[in-house]
Design a protein around this motif. Structure first.
Motif, PDB file in Angstrom:
ATOM      1  N   LEU A  43       0.661  -1.188  -0.104  1.00 40.70           N
ATOM      2  CA  LEU A  43       0.020  -0.009  -0.098  1.00 40.70           C
ATOM      3  C   LEU A  43       0.958   1.381   0.078  1.00 40.70           C
ATOM      4  O   LEU A  43       0.436   2.329  -0.733  1.00 40.70           O
ATOM      5  N   GLY A  44       2.198   1.312   0.711  1.00 37.00           N
ATOM      6  CA  GLY A  44       2.878   2.253   0.460  1.00 37.00           C
ATOM      7  C   GLY A  44       3.349   2.593  -1.007  1.00 37.00           C
ATOM      8  O   GLY A  44       3.334   3.651  -1.228  1.00 37.00           O
ATOM      9  N   TRP A  45       3.714   1.722  -1.541  1.00 43.08           N
ATOM     10  CA  TRP A  45       3.958   1.958  -3.142  1.00 43.08           C
ATOM     11  C   TRP A  45       2.826   2.295  -3.745  1.00 43.08           C
ATOM     12  O   TRP A  45       2.944   3.173  -4.698  1.00 43.08           O
ATOM     13  N   PHE A  46       1.593   1.863  -3.639  1.00 43.99           N
ATOM     14  CA  PHE A  46       0.472   2.077  -4.260  1.00 43.99           C
ATOM     15  C   PHE A  46       0.155   3.803  -4.023  1.00 43.99           C
ATOM     16  O   PHE A  46      -0.020   4.514  -5.053  1.00 43.99           O
ATOM     17  N   TYR A  47      -0.003   4.062  -2.686  1.00 41.39           N
ATOM     18  CA  TYR A  47      -0.183   5.558  -2.386  1.00 41.39           C
ATOM     19  C   TYR A  47       0.677   6.567  -2.471  1.00 41.39           C
ATOM     20  O   TYR A  47       0.346   7.633  -2.656  1.00 41.39           O
ATOM     21  N   LEU A  48       2.068   6.171  -2.476  1.00 40.70           N
ATOM     22  CA  LEU A  48       3.208   7.039  -2.299  1.00 40.70           C
ATOM     23  C   LEU A  48       3.655   7.295  -3.901  1.00 40.70           C
ATOM     24  O   LEU A  48       4.468   8.308  -4.326  1.00 40.70           O
ATOM     25  N   GLN A  49       3.718   6.235  -4.741  1.00 39.08           N
ATOM     26  CA  GLN A  49       4.029   6.149  -6.233  1.00 39.08           C
ATOM     27  C   GLN A  49       3.086   5.808  -7.184  1.00 39.08           C
ATOM     28  O   GLN A  49       3.084   6.555  -8.176  1.00 39.08           O
ATOM     29  N   LEU A  50       2.477   4.770  -6.993  1.00 41.92           N
ATOM     30  CA  LEU A  50       1.621   4.470  -8.265  1.00 41.92           C
ATOM     31  C   LEU A  50       0.420   5.421  -8.726  1.00 41.92           C
ATOM     32  O   LEU A  50       0.111   5.984  -9.671  1.00 41.92           O
ATOM     33  N   LEU A  51      -0.410   5.404  -7.537  1.00 45.37           N
ATOM     34  CA  LEU A  51      -1.675   6.226  -7.690  1.00 45.37           C
ATOM     35  C   LEU A  51      -1.400   7.748  -8.025  1.00 45.37           C
ATOM     36  O   LEU A  51      -1.916   8.320  -8.649  1.00 45.37           O
ATOM     37  N   PRO A  52      -0.193   8.341  -7.266  1.00 44.38           N
ATOM     38  CA  PRO A  52       0.042   9.888  -7.597  1.00 44.38           C
ATOM     39  C   PRO A  52       0.361   9.942  -9.128  1.00 44.38           C
ATOM     40  O   PRO A  52       0.079  10.810  -9.619  1.00 44.38           O
ATOM     41  N   SER A  53       1.237   8.747  -9.610  1.00 37.72           N
ATOM     42  CA  SER A  53       1.874   8.946 -11.022  1.00 37.72           C
ATOM     43  C   SER A  53       0.396   8.857 -11.934  1.00 37.72           C
ATOM     44  O   SER A  53       0.499   9.456 -13.026  1.00 37.72           O
ATOM     45  N   TRP A  54      -0.676   8.061 -11.334  1.00 38.79           N
ATOM     46  CA  TRP A  54      -1.780   8.101 -12.342  1.00 38.79           C
ATOM     47  C   TRP A  54      -2.495   9.256 -12.372  1.00 38.79           C
ATOM     48  O   TRP A  54      -3.212   9.622 -13.306  1.00 38.79           O
ATOM     49  N   LEU A  55      -2.480   9.847 -11.286  1.00 36.76           N
ATOM     50  CA  LEU A  55      -3.123  11.137 -11.071  1.00 36.76           C
ATOM     51  C   LEU A  55      -2.314  12.510 -11.626  1.00 36.76           C
ATOM     52  O   LEU A  55      -2.993  13.695 -11.326  1.00 36.76           O
ATOM     53  N   GLY A  56      -1.125  12.132 -11.941  1.00 34.58           N
ATOM     54  CA  GLY A  56      -0.430  13.609 -12.361  1.00 34.58           C
ATOM     55  C   GLY A  56       0.259  14.247 -11.188  1.00 34.58           C
ATOM     56  O   GLY A  56       0.556  15.372 -11.439  1.00 34.58           O
ATOM     57  N   LEU A  57       0.383  13.465 -10.105  1.00 37.62           N
ATOM     58  CA  LEU A  57       0.596  14.126  -8.992  1.00 37.62           C
ATOM     59  C   LEU A  57       2.329  13.865  -8.527  1.00 37.62           C
ATOM     60  O   LEU A  57       2.741  12.843  -9.123  1.00 37.62           O
TER      61      LEU A  57
END
Length: 366
Positions: free
Chosen positions: A163-177
């Motif tokens: 979840l750390g990888w998902f919320y700090l790397q993957l999801l932000p990259s999807w959202l352009g953050l």
């Protein structure tokens, strides 16, 4: 509400009656000690083994032992088989909770990457410690709470890094953050779970098994449990003093940062509590089960969040500060929610036999 002391006034113990006051005093004392005693924080930080502060660990173990000694372990298998309870808790803890904290962190701390990351880490660390105290105080189902805490611990070991990888790397990259590079220590997570849950769980199971076998269940529940109940509050207050003394200077020197962090944390703790309460009630759970689910969903394992933040980003990092601010807000808010739950319980759960009455709120011993 469970009696934590023999000193009684008008039916409710003196300590129980002013519980919120004692916690605020402990927080203030910790902050003061951190400011007036030079090097106290560094001294306490130096007493670590494997990234775990020995003084703080002792306080948490003392705090958690009485609630786990009260658990009827012969009931846990039946509770674990309750698919509704398990499903609701897992969804709230591992899908809703992290998502809510991620959203709040980006709304309120978009321009503060270190604090934002620290807040997200707090949201990923699901509660396995103090929730036992809040559950006990609110007259929740302690067996259900113990099972939920155990399940959270297992998920924490396997899911925290993912979840750390998902919320700090993957999801932000999807959202352009902006993304954050992290490398969480698997063994730091395992060690936290084994120490803060494994030791008091084994101690509680051992004393109940041996106590009932030698002296009988009547003696164990009517004599032994009331005798050890004060340890929970003693451990809680001691832990709060140490936690706040560790970061006393840092916290008191940055009041604007504390205020900025307080808003998303307040929204998170209160929001998750009432979301969980509404979902639990709507799914047909009783008062005791709903209280267990609600406090488990609202609380966080700030011990793990602080340890991971320090190990990953450093003791003086903004991420570590965010982890420290977590209990500063969480402790008084969840204590207040205990009183809220006891007050609104009879209205939300009419004719429910698990709702604490005015008399057993004041006199329940174990």
């Amino acid at each position: 509400m469970p009696n934590t002391s023999g000193l009684r006034h008008g039916g409710m113990s003196f300590i129980d009656r002013y519980l919120g006051v004692w916690i605020l005093v402990a927080m203030a004392l910790g902050l003061a000690l951190g400011r007036v005693i030079p090097g106290l924080g560094e001294f306490l930080s130096s007493m670590e083994v494997g990234g775990i502060s020995i003084p703080i660990a002792l306080g948490i173990l003392v705090m958690m032992y009485p609630p786990l000694a009260k658990v009827r372990y012969d009931k846990t298998a039946k509770i674990a088989a309750d698919k509704r309870l398990m499903a609701v808790s897992l969804i709230l803890n591992w899908i809703v909770g992290p998502a809510v904290m991620f959203t709040l962190a980006w709304i309120f701390l978009a321009g503060q990457p270190e604090l934002r990351t620290g807040l997200i880490i707090v949201g990923l660390a699901r509660c396995i410690a103090m929730v036992l105290v809040w559950s006990d105080l609110s007259c929740a189902d302690r067996e259900a709470t113990a099972v939920l805490v155990a399940i959270n611990s297992v998920f924490q070991v396997f899911m925290f890094g993912v979840l750390g990888w998902f919320y700090l790397q993957l999801l932000p990259s999807w959202l352009g953050l902006q993304t954050t590079s992290v490398d969480f220590s698997f063994w730091a997570i395992v060690t936290s779970v084994l120490v803060f849950l494994g030791i008091p769980l084994l101690a509680g199971l051992f004393t109940r098994t041996v106590g009932e076998k030698i002296k009988g269940r009547g003696w164990y529940e009517e004599k032994f449990l009331p005798a050890i109940s004060p340890l929970s509050l003693i451990g809680l207050l001691y832990t709060i003093v140490l936690l706040f003394s560790l970061q006393g200077e840092q916290i008191t020197s940055q009041p604007l940062t504390i205020a900025r962090m307080a808003v998303p944390l307040l929204l998170y703790f209160i929001g998750m509590f009432f979301i969980a309460l509404f979902v639990s009630r709507a799914s047909g759970m009783n008062y005791a089960q709903s209280a267990s689910v609600s406090f488990t969903a609202a609380g966080n394992n700030f011990e793990l969040a602080i340890a991971v933040s320090i190990a990953t980003f450093g003791a003086t990092s903004g991420q570590a500060l965010a982890g420290t601010i977590g209990p500063l807000i969480e402790v008084p808010v969840l204590v207040a929610l205990v009183y809220v739950m006891l007050r609104i319980g009879p209205k939300i759960f009419p004719a429910d036999s698990t709702v604490p009455t005015n008399s057993n709120k004041e006199t329940i011993q174990s």
